[in-house]
Design an enzyme around this catalytic site. Structure first.
Site, PDB file in Angstrom:
ATOM      1  CB  VAL A 222      -0.966   0.033   1.208  1.00  0.00           C
ATOM      2  CG1 VAL A 222      -2.035  -1.048   1.085  1.00  0.00           C
ATOM      3  CG2 VAL A 222      -0.210  -0.091   2.526  1.00  0.00           C
ATOM      4  CB  SER A 223       0.516   4.504  -1.598  1.00  0.00           C
ATOM      5  OG  SER A 223       0.416   3.880  -2.842  1.00  0.00           O
ATOM      6  CB  THR A 224      -0.323   6.264   2.884  1.00  0.00           C
ATOM      7  OG1 THR A 224      -1.639   5.699   2.919  1.00  0.00           O
ATOM      8  CG2 THR A 224      -0.195   7.180   1.680  1.00  0.00           C
TER       9      THR A 224
END
Length: 195
Positions: free
Chosen positions: A14-16
């Site tokens: 996931v990005s964050t």
């Protein structure tokens, strides 16, 4: 034929840090992955993605790298192509649980190739629309371009107040070389005049 010890390895991303990996993890377990590497980091490049690098180094011929969707692995066509080439060179297949991608099959390879072509086409269209929009805005006199990130006037003012390049750079949160450029002083000059 795959070696008898060939395995399925999962990769979840996931990005964050506030996003959750649970759904990806569960899908990879259902797909038969016993080893899953996870990370919370942007997917625009492979830089800093340590868990992916560990997997890429560990995978052996006959193994399969399993992801939920292709965007979990790469966010650019170039990066995706690099990863797929590296996997193919090692004899490793790539499979997605939510998309018909399986480089162990002819149809899966074809779908991945088409996906890359369409993604590149979409990127090129977006760039063309952006250029057209800028051209129209310039013709209408409303396009000013990006605002300068360095305030040369402020740098000159601080210099007149007796501050050195290092102090100005620190105060404005910019590189010292930027201060030198704004002042028209070569960065190799040392001493009171440029420090």
């Amino acid at each position: 034929m795959s070696p008898p010890d060939a395995r399925l390895y999962g990769y979840a991303r996931v990005s964050t840090t506030d996003q959750d990996l649970t759904l990806q993890r569960e899908a990879l377990i259902r797909a038969g992955c016993t080893t899953i590497r996870e990370e919370k980091i942007t997917g625009t490049t492979r830089e800093g993605r340590k868990e992916l690098r560990i997997l890429m180094d560990f995978l052996r011929s006959g193994d399969t790298l399993v992801i939920t969707r292709i965007d979990r692995l790469a966010r650019s066509v170039g990066d995706l192509e690099d990863i797929v080439r590296e996997l193919q060179a090692k004899g490793v297949a790539l499979k997605a649980t939510e998309q018909p991608i399986d480089t162990g099959t002819a149809a899966g390879k074809a779908f991945l190739a088409m996906l890359a072509v369409f993604a590149e086409f979409e990127t090129n269209l977006r760039k063309e629309r952006q250029v057209e929009g800028i051209t129209r805005a310039k013709a209408a006199g409303v396009y000013k371009g990006r605002k300068p990130s360095i305030d040369a006037g402020k740098i000159a003012q601080l210099r007149r107040e007796g501050l050195g390049a290092s102090e100005i750079a620190k105060m404005l949160g910019i590189a010292r070389a930027s201060v030198y450029r704004a002042l028209g002083v070569p960065p190799t000059v040392t001493g009171n005049a440029a420090s």
